[in-house]
Design a protein around this motif. Structure first.
Motif, short mmCIF file in Angstrom:
data_model
loop_
_atom_site.label_atom_id
_atom_site.label_comp_id
_atom_site.label_asym_id
_atom_site.label_seq_id
_atom_site.Cartn_x
_atom_site.Cartn_y
_atom_site.Cartn_z
N ASP A 179 -35.92 24.58 1.02
CA ASP A 179 -35.15 25.75 1.46
C ASP A 179 -33.65 25.44 1.43
O ASP A 179 -32.84 26.28 1.04
N GLU A 213 -32.77 24.88 9.87
CA GLU A 213 -33.45 26.13 9.55
C GLU A 213 -32.63 27.38 9.89
O GLU A 213 -32.80 28.41 9.25
N ARG A 267 -30.74 27.39 -0.76
CA ARG A 267 -29.52 27.93 -0.14
C ARG A 267 -28.28 27.42 -0.87
O ARG A 267 -27.32 28.16 -1.10
N THR A 287 -38.93 22.37 4.34
CA THR A 287 -37.62 22.75 4.86
C THR A 287 -36.51 22.33 3.90
O THR A 287 -35.52 23.02 3.72
#
Length: 285
Positions: free
Chosen positions: A93, A62, A97, A90
């Protein structure tokens, strides 16, 4: 290329052939180590995969995702997830990215608790919203998950309850003092989850409510799904507070309206067939 590889639910051999091929050609391989656990340790995975694994805790994924994605545009990097890669937000995400950095990615799926719960005989398409039951503390006892379970039951739907995992957690004191001292891992059991639900039922009654879920609501406790020592028990919520299912990971299902075929399957795992018969028949179609 960034590979997100599902490991399944049991041991090292549950990885798919496609997933294993990807792992073996990667320069770096990370093992996500906080949303779930396998029945074997890191060393067993390394031996079977023939690769050194880098443990990726919540903090790394994270807050330090850039280090995890470093050079993934010029070499292959794998991120291993127990169950399926998208069982936790998560990991979405991480994909976002990677895309921002121009890194291509590929997902290799596997079995997860979200579909493996069908092992108890309840039909997957009869499940409503999945909920998470968190460990209560002396000062924090949320009940929002109970409202979601009630809503599912009112609609005749079953509820899969994912039970809390505390891995690499810090006490409030150590967190405030910036000390990297972590508490021992804790995994919620079916017993603990049932006790919290029973406490909420009592609270609601004291407030003058008539909860949709009672001590006699039929539930299913599951432990180590997909492992050789998988255990399933069905019975009342009260029985779930005392049933012995052993080591983690545990999950709990609160049933809604059941088809006769679902009911027959649940009887295979009943804690007490007499109490099961008396209560379960009230919620069938």
């Amino acid at each position: 290329m960034l590979y997100l590889v599902g490991l399944g639910l049991g041991d090292a051999k549950d990885i798919t052939v496609k997933g294993l091929e990807a792992v073996r050609r990667c320069r770096r391989v990370y093992l996500e180590a906080y949303t779930s656990v396998l029945t074997v340790g890191k060393e067993a995975l390394e031996e079977f995969y023939g690769k050194e694994l880098i443990l990726a805790d919540r903090e790394m994924v994270e807050q330090e995702a850039d280090s995890l994605l470093k050079d993934a545009d010029v070499c292959d990097v794998a991120f291993l997830v127990v169950g399926d890669p998208f069982g936790a937000t998560t990991h979405s995400d991480l994909v976002l990215r990677a895309v921002k950095l121009g890194i291509p990615y590929k997902v290799i799926h596997n079995a997860s608790i979200m579909n493996a719960v069908g092992c108890c005989g309840l039909q997957l398409y009869n499940f409503g919203e999945t909920v998470s039951i968190v460990f209560w503390t002396d000062t924090w006892k949320p009940e929002s998950f109970f409202d979601k379970i009630e809503k599912n039951r009112q609609n005749g739907m079953h509820t899969l309850c994912l039970l809390d995992i505390k891995v690499k957690e810090q006490s409030l004191e150590n967190l405030m003092k910036g000390r990297k001292i972590y508490e021992p891992p804790r995994y919620m059991s079916v017993n603990q989850a049932a006790e919290q639900l029973l406490a909420i039922i009592q609270n609601r009654r004291l407030q003058g409510e008539k909860p949709e879920i009672t001590e006699n609501t039929i539930c299913v406790g599951l432990a180590r799904v997909g492992a050789p020592d998988e255990k399933i028990a069905s019975g009342t919520l009260q029985e779930m507070s005392t049933v012995e299912l052993g080591a983690p990971l545990h999950s709990l299902i609160v049933t809604g309206t059941m088809h006769p075929l679902e009911l027959e399957m649940l009887k295979l795992f009943s804690v007490d067939s007499s109490s099961f018969e008396n209560n379960a028949c009230q919620r069938t179609t």
